[in-house]
Design an enzyme around this catalytic site. Sequence first.
Site, PDB file in Angstrom:
ATOM      1  N   LYS A  32      -0.027   4.214  -0.273  1.00 23.85           N
ATOM      2  CA  LYS A  32      -0.741   5.359   0.329  1.00 23.85           C
ATOM      3  C   LYS A  32      -0.616   6.597  -0.571  1.00 23.85           C
ATOM      4  O   LYS A  32      -0.569   6.472  -1.788  1.00 23.85           O
ATOM      5  CB  LYS A  32      -0.214   5.646   1.733  1.00 23.85           C
ATOM      6  CG  LYS A  32      -0.173   4.415   2.630  1.00 23.85           C
ATOM      7  CD  LYS A  32       0.000   4.786   4.071  1.00 23.85           C
ATOM      8  CE  LYS A  32       0.246   3.537   4.885  1.00 23.85           C
ATOM      9  NZ  LYS A  32      -0.322   3.602   6.212  1.00 23.85           N
TER      10      LYS A  32
ATOM     11  N   GLU B 188      -7.371   4.537   7.631  1.00 20.89           N
ATOM     12  CA  GLU B 188      -7.145   5.974   7.396  1.00 20.89           C
ATOM     13  C   GLU B 188      -8.367   6.596   6.721  1.00 20.89           C
ATOM     14  O   GLU B 188      -8.713   7.743   6.990  1.00 20.89           O
ATOM     15  CB  GLU B 188      -5.861   6.168   6.560  1.00 20.89           C
ATOM     16  CG  GLU B 188      -4.618   5.891   7.411  1.00 20.89           C
ATOM     17  CD  GLU B 188      -3.426   5.354   6.649  1.00 20.89           C
ATOM     18  OE1 GLU B 188      -3.414   5.383   5.408  1.00 20.89           O
ATOM     19  OE2 GLU B 188      -2.477   4.875   7.322  1.00 20.89           O
TER      20      GLU B 188
ATOM     21  N   ASN C 204       0.863  -1.189   0.000  1.00 18.89           N
ATOM     22  CA  ASN C 204       0.000   0.000   0.000  1.00 18.89           C
ATOM     23  C   ASN C 204       0.894   1.232   0.000  1.00 18.89           C
ATOM     24  O   ASN C 204       1.495   1.563   1.015  1.00 18.89           O
ATOM     25  CB  ASN C 204      -0.901  -0.029   1.245  1.00 18.89           C
ATOM     26  CG  ASN C 204      -1.737   1.233   1.369  1.00 18.89           C
ATOM     27  OD1 ASN C 204      -1.876   1.989   0.403  1.00 18.89           O
ATOM     28  ND2 ASN C 204      -2.300   1.454   2.541  1.00 18.89           N
TER      29      ASN C 204
ATOM     30  N   HIS D   7      -9.853   1.083   4.440  1.00 22.10           N
ATOM     31  CA  HIS D   7      -8.604   1.258   5.205  1.00 22.10           C
ATOM     32  C   HIS D   7      -8.900   2.173   6.399  1.00 22.10           C
ATOM     33  O   HIS D   7      -9.688   3.113   6.287  1.00 22.10           O
ATOM     34  CB  HIS D   7      -7.518   1.856   4.304  1.00 22.10           C
ATOM     35  CG  HIS D   7      -6.161   1.799   4.928  1.00 22.10           C
ATOM     36  ND1 HIS D   7      -5.754   2.698   5.892  1.00 22.10           N
ATOM     37  CD2 HIS D   7      -5.125   0.935   4.757  1.00 22.10           C
ATOM     38  CE1 HIS D   7      -4.520   2.387   6.275  1.00 22.10           C
ATOM     39  NE2 HIS D   7      -4.122   1.322   5.601  1.00 22.10           N
TER      40      HIS D   7
ATOM     41  N   GLU E 195      -5.916  -5.285  10.445  1.00 17.16           N
ATOM     42  CA  GLU E 195      -4.935  -4.235  10.705  1.00 17.16           C
ATOM     43  C   GLU E 195      -5.273  -3.524  12.014  1.00 17.16           C
ATOM     44  O   GLU E 195      -6.149  -2.651  12.028  1.00 17.16           O
ATOM     45  CB  GLU E 195      -4.945  -3.209   9.567  1.00 17.16           C
ATOM     46  CG  GLU E 195      -4.618  -3.786   8.213  1.00 17.16           C
ATOM     47  CD  GLU E 195      -3.931  -2.770   7.313  1.00 17.16           C
ATOM     48  OE1 GLU E 195      -2.753  -2.975   7.024  1.00 17.16           O
ATOM     49  OE2 GLU E 195      -4.565  -1.772   6.940  1.00 17.16           O
TER      50      GLU E 195
ATOM     51  N   SER F 212       2.894  -2.488  10.503  1.00 18.68           N
ATOM     52  CA  SER F 212       4.331  -2.455  10.794  1.00 18.68           C
ATOM     53  C   SER F 212       5.044  -3.771  10.471  1.00 18.68           C
ATOM     54  O   SER F 212       5.912  -4.225  11.224  1.00 18.68           O
ATOM     55  CB  SER F 212       4.572  -2.035  12.254  1.00 18.68           C
ATOM     56  OG  SER F 212       4.141  -0.701  12.433  1.00 18.68           O
TER      57      SER F 212
ATOM     58  N   GLY G  99       1.906   2.015  10.966  1.00 16.69           N
ATOM     59  CA  GLY G  99       2.894   3.089  10.894  1.00 16.69           C
ATOM     60  C   GLY G  99       3.674   3.304  12.180  1.00 16.69           C
ATOM     61  O   GLY G  99       4.464   4.241  12.280  1.00 16.69           O
TER      62      GLY G  99
HETATM   63  C1  PEP Z   1      -1.100   0.090   6.018  1.00 14.57           C
HETATM   64  O1  PEP Z   1      -0.969   1.168   5.477  1.00 14.57           O
HETATM   65  O2  PEP Z   1      -2.127  -0.558   5.844  1.00 14.57           O
HETATM   66  C2  PEP Z   1      -0.024  -0.430   6.863  1.00 14.57           C
HETATM   67  C3  PEP Z   1      -0.108  -1.641   7.326  1.00 14.57           C
HETATM   68  O3  PEP Z   1       1.029   0.415   7.084  1.00 14.57           O
HETATM   69  P1  PEP Z   1       2.408   0.052   7.864  1.00 14.57           P
HETATM   70  O4  PEP Z   1       2.938  -1.201   7.261  1.00 14.57           O
HETATM   71  O5  PEP Z   1       3.264   1.247   7.617  1.00 14.57           O
HETATM   72  O6  PEP Z   1       2.059  -0.130   9.308  1.00 14.57           O
END
Ligand code: PEP
Length: 250
Positions: free
Chosen positions: A12, A96, A10, A94, A166, A213, A172
Site C-alpha cells: 500500500k 481502496e 501489498n 483494489h 477481497e 486480514s 485491515g
Molecule cells: C489488502 O490490502 O488488499 C489487504 C488484504 O489488506 P489486509 O491484509 O491488511 O486486510
Amino acid sequence: MTEKILVIANWKMKLGLQESKDLAAVYKKLVKSEAEVIVCPTFVSLDAVGKVLAGSGIKLGAQDCFWEKSGAFTGEVSVSEIKETGAAFVIIGHSERRKYLNETDEIVHEKTKLAISAALTPIICVGETFDQRQQGAKDYVLINQTTKAVEGLEIEAGQQVIIAYEPVWVIGSGQAIEPQEAEAAHQVIRQSLFDLFSAETVKNNFRIVYGGSVDGQNVHTFTCLNNTSGVLVGGASLTINDFVAIIKNV
Ligand code: PEP
C-alpha cells in the site's frame, strides 16, 4: 506439475523509499519459500525494490497502472514503464482505489485490457462492501465485477490473470472471514469465468486468491481450499515476523 501457492504482498502507501528497500532486503534474506511470492511496493519504490530483490526469486508487482499506453496524463504511470522496472504483475481495482479514487468497473476493465496487452499479469480485486453483504447482494457484486473486468478480453495461451476476492469490510480489520465463505465466493467467481471463457482457459489462465486480514494463524485455512490459489496480504506483509509466519504456514 503442482502449482505454487501465490502470496501477494501489498505494501500500500505505508512505506517510504528507504523503508521499502530495507524491507525488501529483509524479505530477500528471510523469505525462503516454495510459494510464488510477489511484492507490490509504491510506484516510487518499484524500481529500487526490484533491484534489491534481484536474484531472490521474489517477484515484483505494481499497485496500479493507467489505462492508456502513453500521452498527456500527468501523474499517471504506464504499463510499459512498469514493465521496465522488471515488474510482471499489477494490482487493478483494489477496493481502496474503487472507494477513494472512484475507480469504476469500466476503468478496471480498461486497465486490465492494457495490462494484458503488455503481458503483465493483472491481479484484479473484487469484493462486496458490508452494506452490499447485508443486502444479500454479495454474489451479484462478485459476478458483476468479475464479468465487467474481463468480459471480451482475448486471453492468449500463457497469459495469467489473477482474481483476488477481497471482502471490503474485512480488509485491515484483523478478522478474516470463514474459509468456507471464501470457498463459496471463489466458486461464484469461477462460475462467472466459465460463462465467459472456455473451461480450458479458466483452468489454465485464471487463478483466484483470497485477501482480507490474512495472517500466520489463518493463512493455511485459505490456502488449503480446493479452489484457492493463494492469498493477498496487506497489513501482515509489512512486518517481517508476520510475513515469515505466513510463508511458513502457507
Ligand atoms: C489488502 O490490502 O488488499 C489487504 C488484504 O489488506 P489486509 O491484509 O491488511 O486486510
